[in-house]
Scaffold this motif. Structure first.
Motif: not given
Length: 439
Positions: A180-209
């Motif tokens: 928000n300080n750098n000009g993006l109009e985001a709200v708190k509710e959007q953050i976890p949902a947007a980060m869910l797909l990247p977090a699936l990469g962590m899950i894929a890495g764990l399952l591989t290990a």
């Protein structure tokens, strides 16, 4: 050359040379200001003005560290580790080896996850839990590189998607605030949902290990590790007060949207409950603050660095020049932003400290290329998290090494840094890029 590029490159180079990150950020901020056309007084003034931006985060870390120290002194974490050791047994038999293996790995994973959100004690659980389990790990021939990957997964993935404890600091206090300080109009509710797909990469890495890379036995010498524990009286009152403190911390944080007052509430309950020894109370707060002080000072210095970079006006110049180089290729822009984020976080060793630096550059750049709000959140959040798992200076690798190398059979670089880098950073780049393109 652009002042932002020079400053970030210098900061990264100094960090990789093992110069203290706070010093690297401060020196790089000075260089950014001078190269960007500010005089020495303007540069220092901008840096000082920016320091306040990291104060809230630093205080959050300090109080969370104090709460973690109090929780550790209460004996609850010791009780948990003793129960795990009792359940898995000192000498597992051939008939229950498979059950014990999965119980042990699941227990470590759950403890790592809870250390970020439910029991926000960060890496403080590792020296309590892991060394006493090394004998069992050796008997079961469990690859400790797998254990390092499991611990790192719990330390990183949960703060990426769960806005409680350290997740609240990362997602709301740092990521959302800097976006928000750098000009993006985001709200708190959007953050976890947007980060869910990247977090699936962590899950894929764990399952591989777990199921591919480190599923085979690895031979270790079965050494008994003597871990010095405090003489803590653990009874129903202790457990009850500890649970009350944890619940109160979470409730206050959720109600006030402040980790500061949440951690303060939990600490006060412990301080005046009577379950902590009088001779420990005096130093308990100082111990907790000391545990988190490094990250807090890095956050303050990073805020000052970001303020100087903004004051130079070179961010818009960099965005325009990168736009000319990349053209209208959004896919290439997303990939380059993620790779640069990886390099910066690898040098700093903290995803929390990286956001104030990269958000200054990435938000205007993402808006120029027409990325959506959700895609921009995923880009900045993923670029910051990248490298946390694979940095030699990160708590997410230093913590596991400290516990797993208690008997001298676990190398930090070969057994913690490289495995976590391969299994988490590569999938994070892939899934972060997908998120940027589809969100």
């Amino acid at each position: 050359m652009n002042a932002v590029v020079i400053a970030v490159t210098l900061m990264l180079a100094l960090s990789l040379m093992r110069v203290n990150v706070v010093i690297a950020l401060t020196v790089s901020a000075l260089v950014a200001g001078l190269v960007g056309g500010l005089d020495i007084h303007q540069t220092i003034g901008a840096f000082n003005d920016g320091l306040g931006g990291g104060a809230q985060i630093a205080l959050s870390y300090a109080l969370l560290g104090a709460f973690a120290a109090a929780l550790s002194h209460s004996g609850l974490t010791t009780l948990i580790s003793h129960n795990i050791i009792k359940k898995v047994g000192k000498e597992p038999s051939s008939t229950n080896t498979l059950v014990v293996r999965w119980l042990l790995l699941a227990s470590i994973l759950l403890m790592a996850i809870s250390s970020q959100n439910i029991l926000p004690i960060h890496i403080a659980f590792i020296p309590i839990l892991i060394p006493p389990l090394l004998h069992v790990l050796s008997k079961l021939q469990i690859d400790r590189r797998l254990v390092a990957c499991i611990i790192t997964f719990g330390l990183v993935t949960t703060y990426m998607i769960l806005p409680i404890g350290f997740g609240g600091i990362f997602l709301n206090d740092i990521l959302l605030a800097n976006l928000n300080n750098n000009g993006l109009e985001a709200v708190k509710e959007q953050i976890p949902a947007a980060m869910l797909l990247p977090a699936l990469g962590m899950i894929a890495g764990l399952l591989t290990a777990v199921f591919i890379t480190y599923r085979k036995p690895r031979i270790y010498e079965a050494k008994d590790i003597t871990v010095e524990q405090e003489d803590i009286s653990i009874n129903k009152k202790t457990i009850l007060i500890s649970l009350v403190a944890i619940v109160a911390t979470l409730v206050v944080q959720l109600q006030t949207d402040s980790m500061i007052f949440g951690a303060l509430t939990g600490f006060i309950i412990f301080r005046f409950s009577g379950i902590i020894k009088p001779d420990v109370r005096q130093d308990m707060f100082n111990q907790g603050v000391l545990m988190m002080a490094n990250i807090g000072f890095i956050m303050i210095a990073a805020a000052g660095f970001a303020a100087v970079v903004k004051s130079t006006g070179e961010v818009s110049t960099l965005v325009a020049s990168l736009g000319d180089i990349i053209g209208d290729n959004k896919a290439l822009a997303a990939l380059l932003m993620l790779i640069v984020g990886l390099l910066i976080t690898m040098g700093i060793g903290s995803s929390f400290s990286t956001i104030p630096i990269i958000a200054t550059i990435y938000v205007p750049l993402a808006l120029t290329f027409g990325f959506s709000v959700a895609a921009t959140i995923a880009l900045v959040g993923t670029a910051a998290a990248l490298g946390d798992a694979g940095s030699p200076a990160s708590d997410s690798t230093l913590g596991p090494t400290a516990g797993l190398n208690a008997d001298g059979q676990h190398d930090h670089i070969r057994d913690s840094v490289i495995p976590t880098f391969i299994h988490y950073n590569i999938p994070l780049i892939a899934f972060g890029w997908i998120a940027a393109m589809v969100l």
